[in-house]
Design a protein around this motif. Structure first.
Motif, PDB file in Angstrom:
ATOM      1  N   THR A  67      -5.823  -0.457  -4.893  1.00  0.00           N
ATOM      2  CA  THR A  67      -4.888   0.531  -4.361  1.00  0.00           C
ATOM      3  C   THR A  67      -5.574   1.343  -3.268  1.00  0.00           C
ATOM      4  O   THR A  67      -6.587   1.986  -3.538  1.00  0.00           O
ATOM      5  CB  THR A  67      -4.420   1.481  -5.484  1.00  0.00           C
ATOM      6  N   SER A  68      -5.018   1.314  -2.072  1.00  0.00           N
ATOM      7  CA  SER A  68      -5.622   2.073  -0.970  1.00  0.00           C
ATOM      8  C   SER A  68      -5.492   3.564  -1.216  1.00  0.00           C
ATOM      9  O   SER A  68      -4.436   4.047  -1.633  1.00  0.00           O
ATOM     10  CB  SER A  68      -4.938   1.714   0.348  1.00  0.00           C
ATOM     11  N   GLY A  69      -6.565   4.295  -0.961  1.00  0.00           N
ATOM     12  CA  GLY A  69      -6.550   5.743  -1.114  1.00  0.00           C
ATOM     13  C   GLY A  69      -6.240   6.184  -2.524  1.00  0.00           C
ATOM     14  O   GLY A  69      -5.536   7.170  -2.735  1.00  0.00           O
ATOM     15  N   ARG A 116       1.415   6.270   6.602  1.00  0.00           N
ATOM     16  CA  ARG A 116       0.493   5.296   7.157  1.00  0.00           C
ATOM     17  C   ARG A 116      -0.506   5.916   8.131  1.00  0.00           C
ATOM     18  O   ARG A 116      -1.605   5.446   8.293  1.00  0.00           O
ATOM     19  CB  ARG A 116       1.297   4.210   7.880  1.00  0.00           C
ATOM     20  N   PRO A 119       0.806  -1.224   0.000  1.00  0.00           N
ATOM     21  CA  PRO A 119       0.000   0.000   0.000  1.00  0.00           C
ATOM     22  C   PRO A 119       0.836   1.269   0.000  1.00  0.00           C
ATOM     23  O   PRO A 119       0.307   2.342  -0.245  1.00  0.00           O
ATOM     24  CB  PRO A 119      -0.811  -0.107   1.309  1.00  0.00           C
ATOM     25  N   ARG A 120       2.130   1.155   0.278  1.00  0.00           N
ATOM     26  CA  ARG A 120       2.945   2.366   0.402  1.00  0.00           C
ATOM     27  C   ARG A 120       3.890   2.547  -0.773  1.00  0.00           C
ATOM     28  O   ARG A 120       4.705   3.459  -0.781  1.00  0.00           O
ATOM     29  CB  ARG A 120       3.731   2.305   1.713  1.00  0.00           C
ATOM     30  N   VAL A 166      -5.917   6.734   5.618  1.00  0.00           N
ATOM     31  CA  VAL A 166      -6.584   6.496   4.352  1.00  0.00           C
ATOM     32  C   VAL A 166      -7.263   5.128   4.421  1.00  0.00           C
ATOM     33  O   VAL A 166      -6.707   4.184   4.966  1.00  0.00           O
ATOM     34  CB  VAL A 166      -5.562   6.518   3.206  1.00  0.00           C
ATOM     35  N   ARG A 167      -8.450   5.034   3.893  1.00  0.00           N
ATOM     36  CA  ARG A 167      -9.175   3.767   3.911  1.00  0.00           C
ATOM     37  C   ARG A 167      -8.420   2.745   3.066  1.00  0.00           C
ATOM     38  O   ARG A 167      -8.137   2.989   1.904  1.00  0.00           O
ATOM     39  CB  ARG A 167     -10.565   3.999   3.330  1.00  0.00           C
ATOM     40  N   THR A 168      -8.084   1.612   3.682  1.00  0.00           N
ATOM     41  CA  THR A 168      -7.374   0.593   2.909  1.00  0.00           C
ATOM     42  C   THR A 168      -8.390  -0.276   2.158  1.00  0.00           C
ATOM     43  O   THR A 168      -9.525  -0.424   2.589  1.00  0.00           O
ATOM     44  CB  THR A 168      -6.516  -0.298   3.826  1.00  0.00           C
ATOM     45  N   GLU A 228       4.731   6.366  -1.050  1.00  0.00           N
ATOM     46  CA  GLU A 228       5.915   6.912  -0.379  1.00  0.00           C
ATOM     47  C   GLU A 228       7.171   6.549  -1.148  1.00  0.00           C
ATOM     48  O   GLU A 228       8.153   7.281  -1.131  1.00  0.00           O
ATOM     49  CB  GLU A 228       6.053   6.313   1.020  1.00  0.00           C
TER      50      GLU A 228
END
Lengths: 313, 274
Positions: A108-110, B15, A80-81, B19-21, A153
């Motif tokens: 993909t989160s967000g 992190r 996720p990062r 944010v909604r995962t 990130e």
């Protein structure tokens, strides 16, 4: 300082089933917010290395840490990062551009809105077009949009501008710089020297699965000698040149490699003036990344020849 | 591409920003939706999935006309319709998913999906969802139509029927993934999926109910991958097998499913061979 490393690679190795070792003991680290370029010829092992960093394959040896995690075994924590731009492909050819973005956004989160993601790379007008109808450059930009979907990130870009025209390349550079300025850590691979030179905070030149040299672009070029080239008139043998210049002659063509360009060039010009010799095609240049790069590539080629000669006996 | 305002590229999310995962549901929905669009756009695959099984029912019926079904307790049309459901499983699920998995791998789509948040299992399941869902609906429509218009009895044991259908969908999706591991191109999927197709059509009761075969042949055929699911489907719809026979069929289907899932984990390839 070590705690700030976003990517840490130690003695990384990757051998393929056939026995070919694509990555042969590579170590480097990338600090948070840094833009690091892995530069090398085709087949140097760049993509094989990046795939290990992305957690797509298990290393044959050594360790990788991305954001403090093993990207292969702890995929769930790292995914996720991070954002990934593959070297090529990865789109179902019968989906439209917007459908492709939506598919990836669901994983993909967000994720950014589809519109926003396409705006970033200037593909808005192509959103209803099937992927198979995109040009090579447009596919690269779609790939970049997907890598940026989750505001990552850490961003991995595998040859992000291959196949782009000059304008597309500049736009991508601009975007990558903005991302870096915003705090994104970027690792990119490229075989374009000017790309590495103009974008990278630090770079590594990779050759035959190993890293030959690492540093800022200035540090890397500083290790290389400057070069003076000229052609002597027919009646002047190279032996008449001052010995201190350590010149290498090939017929009438002469090359001097030096760490002290100004001093040696002055001496050469003084000698020419005093001896009344006309130097043809005089060319003096300080070391460039290109030379560093070509040097390393050439050294590799010699090694190959040497090996082949041995084999022939 | 236009210059972007810094607002859009600024500050990578950390992190902590909450944010909604994504959830498994989100990911399966996204993958299934994309795969559904691809299925609908692939005219050949869609035609094969929708209409060829129907044609096969006619073919099965023709060939059964020449066989004595006396002992089985099924009419020709009943045996043909259950065979048709088997055809849906083998052609619309197994055949088209073998191609789909292979195509996604060759296009490096599987590789890309693995750089994102979906797990390996979710990627495989998401890809299978549209074909499996379509096959389920198709089977339901065939059953309803057969009962309404062809004078076929209503399902005798609906739970067994649905159970057989569901395990059949899982099993044949998994077998498709295994087969695609040994398939280099979409074109060669036609060939690599042929052995299981033939074995199932002949030996798993798709054309001729096992009950109509000599005992020794029938008990051998019971060991084939698709036979268990087919027996459950036929018994669930038309009745007949009960008790130990059903248990044996369910067990066989389960064992084959577990083996196939294990084989996928062991042999599935996520990237083309280099």
């Amino acid at each position: 300082m070590m705690n700030d490393a976003v990517i840490e690679v130690e003695e990384l190795r990757r051998a393929y089933a056939g026995g070919f070792t694509a990555v042969d003991g590579v170590s480097f680290s990338v600090a948070r917010g840094e833009l690091f370029a892995l530069l090398g010829t085709n087949g140097a092992g760049k993509t094989s290395t990046v795939e290990l960093l992305e957690g797509l394959a298990r290393p044959s040896g050594g360790t990788v840490r991305v954001l403090g995690h093993d990207p292969y075994t702890e995929r769930r924590s790292v995914r996720p990062r991070m954002g990934v731009m593959l070297q090529e492909g990865g789109f179902p050819s019968d989906l439209t551009v917007a459908e492709t973005v939506r598919m990836c956004a669901g994983c993909t989160s967000g994720a950014r809105a589809t519109q926003e993601a396409l705006d970033l790379v200037g593909l808005t007008e192509r959103s209803g077009v099937r992927v198979k109808q995109l040009s090579g450059g447009e596919k690269r930009r779609l790939d970049l949009a997907l890598a940026l979907l989750g505001r990552p990130e850490v961003l991995f870009l595998d040859e992000p501008t291959t196949g782009l025209d000059a304008e597309g390349r500049r736009d991508t550079w601009e975007l990558v710089r903005e991302l870096r300025d915003g705090g994104t850590t970027v690792l990119l691979t490229t075989h374009y020297l000017e790309e590495a030179e103009s974008l990278a905070d630090r770079l590594a030149i990779m050759h035959r699965g190993r890293i030959d040299v690492t540093g800022t672009p200035a540090e890397v070029t500083a290790t290389r000698p400057a070069r003076i080239r000229f052609v002597l008139p027919e009646d002047v043998p190279a032996g008449r040149l001052p010995l201190s210049l350590r010149a290498a002659a090939d017929g009438r063509a002469v090359e001097i490699r030096t760490q002290r360009l100004q001093r040696d060039l002055s001496e050469l010009l003084r000698w020419a003036e005093e001896s009344n010799v006309e130097l043809g095609a005089l060319d003096a240049r300080s070391a460039s990344l290109e030379e560093a790069f070509l040097d390393i590539a050439a050294r590799g080629a010699e090694t190959v020849e040497a090996v082949e000669t041995v084999d022939a006996r | 591409m236009s210059t972007v305002s810094t607002g859009e590229t600024e500050s990578p999310r950390s992190r902590e920003t909450g944010v909604r995962t994504t959830t498994t549901g989100d990911r399966l929905k996204a993958l299934g939706r994309a795969e559904f669009s691809l299925l609908v756009r692939n005219r050949t695959a869609l035609f094969t999935a929708l209409f060829v099984p129907l044609g096969m029912i006619v073919a099965i019926r023709e060939s059964l006309g020449r066989i004595d079904l006396g002992d089985t307790g099924f009419s020709v049309i009943e045996a043909s319709m259950t065979g048709g459901i088997g055809m849906v499983l083998v052609m619309a699920v197994y055949g088209s998913l073998t191609s789909a998995y292979t195509a996604r791998r060759e296009e490096l789509v599987l590789k890309r999906l693995r750089t994102m948040e979906a797990s390996d299992r979710e990627i495989l399941v998401g890809t299978a969802l549209p074909a499996a869902g379509l096959a389920f609906v198709q089977s339901a429509v065939m059953i309803a139509a057969a009962v309404a218009f062809l004078d076929v009895r209503a399902p005798r044991q609906p739970v067994v029927l649905v159970g057989g259908l569901l395990i059949g969908l899982v099993l044949l999706s998994a077998l498709a993934a295994v087969t695609s591991a040994f398939t280099r191109t979409v074109e060669s999927a036609q060939i690599t999926s042929m052995p299981l197709f033939m074995i199932s059509v002949v030996g798993s009761g798709l054309f001729v109910p096992l009950e109509a075969l000599p005992d020794r042949v029938a008990s051998l055929c019971e060991l084939l991958p698709v036979t268990g699911a087919m027996t459950l489907i036929r018994a669930g719809w038309l009745g007949g097998a009960e008790g130990n026979d059903l248990l044996g069929a369910a067990l066989s289907a389960l064992v084959w499913t577990i083996l196939s899932v294990f084989a996928v984990q062991r042999w599935f390839r996520w990237e083309p061979r280099r």
